[in-house]
Design a protein around this motif. Structure first.
Motif, PDB file in Angstrom:
ATOM      1  N   PRO A   1       0.824  -1.202   0.000  1.00 31.96           N
ATOM      2  CA  PRO A   1       0.000   0.000   0.000  1.00 31.96           C
ATOM      3  C   PRO A   1       0.863   1.259   0.000  1.00 31.96           C
ATOM      4  CG  PRO A   1       0.063  -0.934   2.209  1.00 31.96           C
ATOM      5  CD  PRO A   1       0.763  -1.912   1.303  1.00 31.96           C
TER       6      PRO A   1
ATOM      7  N   ILE B   1      -6.193   4.926  -0.967  1.00 32.81           N
ATOM      8  CA  ILE B   1      -5.954   5.076   0.476  1.00 32.81           C
ATOM      9  C   ILE B   1      -7.095   5.857   1.116  1.00 32.81           C
ATOM     10  CG2 ILE B   1      -4.411   6.015   2.237  1.00 32.81           C
ATOM     11  CD1 ILE B   1      -3.316   3.541   0.762  1.00 32.81           C
TER      12      ILE B   1
ATOM     13  N   TYR C   1      -5.344  -2.956   3.822  1.00 36.84           N
ATOM     14  CA  TYR C   1      -4.212  -2.272   3.192  1.00 36.84           C
ATOM     15  C   TYR C   1      -3.430  -3.224   2.285  1.00 36.84           C
ATOM     16  CZ  TYR C   1      -4.491   2.099   5.855  1.00 36.84           C
ATOM     17  OH  TYR C   1      -4.879   3.309   6.353  1.00 36.84           O
TER      18      TYR C   1
ATOM     19  N   PRO D   1       0.251   4.808   4.828  1.00 36.65           N
ATOM     20  CA  PRO D   1      -0.800   4.507   5.801  1.00 36.65           C
ATOM     21  C   PRO D   1      -1.951   5.512   5.790  1.00 36.65           C
ATOM     22  CG  PRO D   1       1.365   4.210   6.783  1.00 36.65           C
ATOM     23  CD  PRO D   1       1.587   4.882   5.458  1.00 36.65           C
TER      24      PRO D   1
ATOM     25  N   GLY E   1      -0.542   1.135   8.170  1.00 35.12           N
ATOM     26  CA  GLY E   1      -0.540   0.609   6.803  1.00 35.12           C
ATOM     27  C   GLY E   1      -0.601  -0.897   6.747  1.00 35.12           C
TER      28      GLY E   1
ATOM     29  N   THR F   1      -6.054  -2.911  -1.167  1.00 30.60           N
ATOM     30  CA  THR F   1      -5.547  -1.937  -2.141  1.00 30.60           C
ATOM     31  C   THR F   1      -5.638  -2.486  -3.552  1.00 30.60           C
ATOM     32  OG1 THR F   1      -3.335  -2.712  -1.526  1.00 30.60           O
ATOM     33  CG2 THR F   1      -4.010  -0.590  -0.666  1.00 30.60           C
TER      34      THR F   1
END
Length: 360
Positions: free
Chosen positions: A100, A342, A183, A103, A178, A187
């Protein structure tokens, strides 16, 4: 006129670097594996021995101070991405960051702005845009085979109900910024959905643990609903409690047709098994794993097998990066695009905590 060659420096020499980056960098003639940052090489794990002629650095400072490095690839744990990407950009390097991205959305936006200020390219390694199954599905969506999409299900399910040991996969099972399944796997699923369908209007998230025993509090599972203005509903889901022989990957239903696909793309398992991108059969899915398309003819559903397309493979990510470096096209996955993913993760977490749907 000869093509420019770009010297690539890789930060980190773990699973990501060895499996997902270096093999594909080496397939692109315009890219040269120039340097690797490896803090503590071992007799059986040494970048210099594995890649003779490559410069070996012990610190990121040494790498970014090397004027010969054009592109830096960050392959470390996600809680270090912001610092390392920022350092590389400030040193005048183009950057590819493993997913990812960061964070937080705030950190992602700061890096995107810094890249623009520095006049450097910032890409994020959303390599699963080049999964053969996703490329196949994208073709069906874009050519109208499914019609207007009503529901788009995308899964990354596994059956691993036991709590992992403390050192298993290092950061991937630890509670860090993250970290967590959304994550790590989310993602990919969210990036694919947004890449194909655009940004949604609203997000509903359910994030937590499917395991009965979870002493660390690690969030191992998630379900995220993306609500679109045209009525399309995306369900992105990953769980560790799914005792199925054939795990569902995609089920996409539209007004004209439905596409259903089982099994994950084959490339990762092949790479883990030592298959190289140049080997015969790499990325090619066996026919028994093909998806099916169901359409309605004469008022009755008719099902047909849809062969998975000839895969562009993850090498295409780095081919596209070179074209962008040459000013000949867009990045394979930009920092700005990754920042939006994100943001969706943050909204899903907010939704899960509050128990309500939130606006994008």
């Amino acid at each position: 006129m000869a093509s420019k060659t770009y010297n690539v420096g890789v930060i980190g020499y773990g699973f990501s670097a060895k499996i997902f980056h270096i093999p594909f960098v080496e397939q692109v003639p315009e890219l040269k594996l120039y340097a690797v940052v490896q803090r503590t090489p071992k007799a059986d794990d040494d970048a210099e021995k594995d890649h003779p002629g490559v410069k070996a650095y012990r610190t990121t400072d040494e790498l970014v101070q090397d004027a010969a490095v054009d592109v830096v690839i960050v392959t470390t744990a996600p809680d270090s991405h912001f610092t390392l990407v920022k350092q590389a950009l400030e040193s005048g390097k183009h950057v590819v960051c493993e997913k990812p991205f960061t964070p937080t959305y705030e950190e992602a936006e700061e890096l995107v702005a810094l890249a623009e200020k520095q006049g450097k390219l910032l890409a994020v390694y959303q390599n699963r845009r080049w999964d053969a199954d996703f490329v196949t599905l994208s073709k069906l969506v874009k050519n109208g085979s499914l019609g207007r999409i009503s529901e788009f299900e995308t899964h990354f399910d596994r059956h691993r109900p036991e709590e992992p040991s403390a050192d298993a996969h290092k950061w991937k099972n630890k509670v860090i910024p993250g970290g967590s399944a959304i994550y790590d796997l989310g993602t990919h699923l969210l990036d694919q959905a947004v890449h194909l369908l655009g940004l949604p209007q609203r997000v509903t998230g359910f994030i937590g643990s499917a395991r009965a025993q979870n002493t660390s509090g690690f969030e191992d599972s998630f379900t995220v609903l993306l609500h679109y203005a045209n009525g399309t509903l995306v369900t992105a889901k990953a769980t560790v409690v799914s005792p199925e022989e054939e795990q569902l990957r995609f089920w996409v239903r539209g007004e004209k047709g439905s596409f259903k696909k089982y099994y994950l793309d084959i490339q990762e398992d092949q790479l883990k098994a030592g298959v190289k991108p140049t080997d015969n059969g790499y990325g090619r899915e066996p026919s028994e794993r093909y998806g099916t398309l169901t359409t309605v003819e004469g008022g009755k559903p008719v099902k047909e097998v849809v062969p998975t397309v000839e895969p562009p493979t993850y090498t295409e990510y780095y081919r596209k990066l070179v074209r962008a470096l040459n000013g000949e096209g867009d990045l394979p996955a930009s920092g700005a695009e990754a920042a939006q993913v994100i943001r969706l993760i943050e909204l899903a977490r907010e939704s899960s905590a509050a128990g309500k749907t939130v606006e994008v």
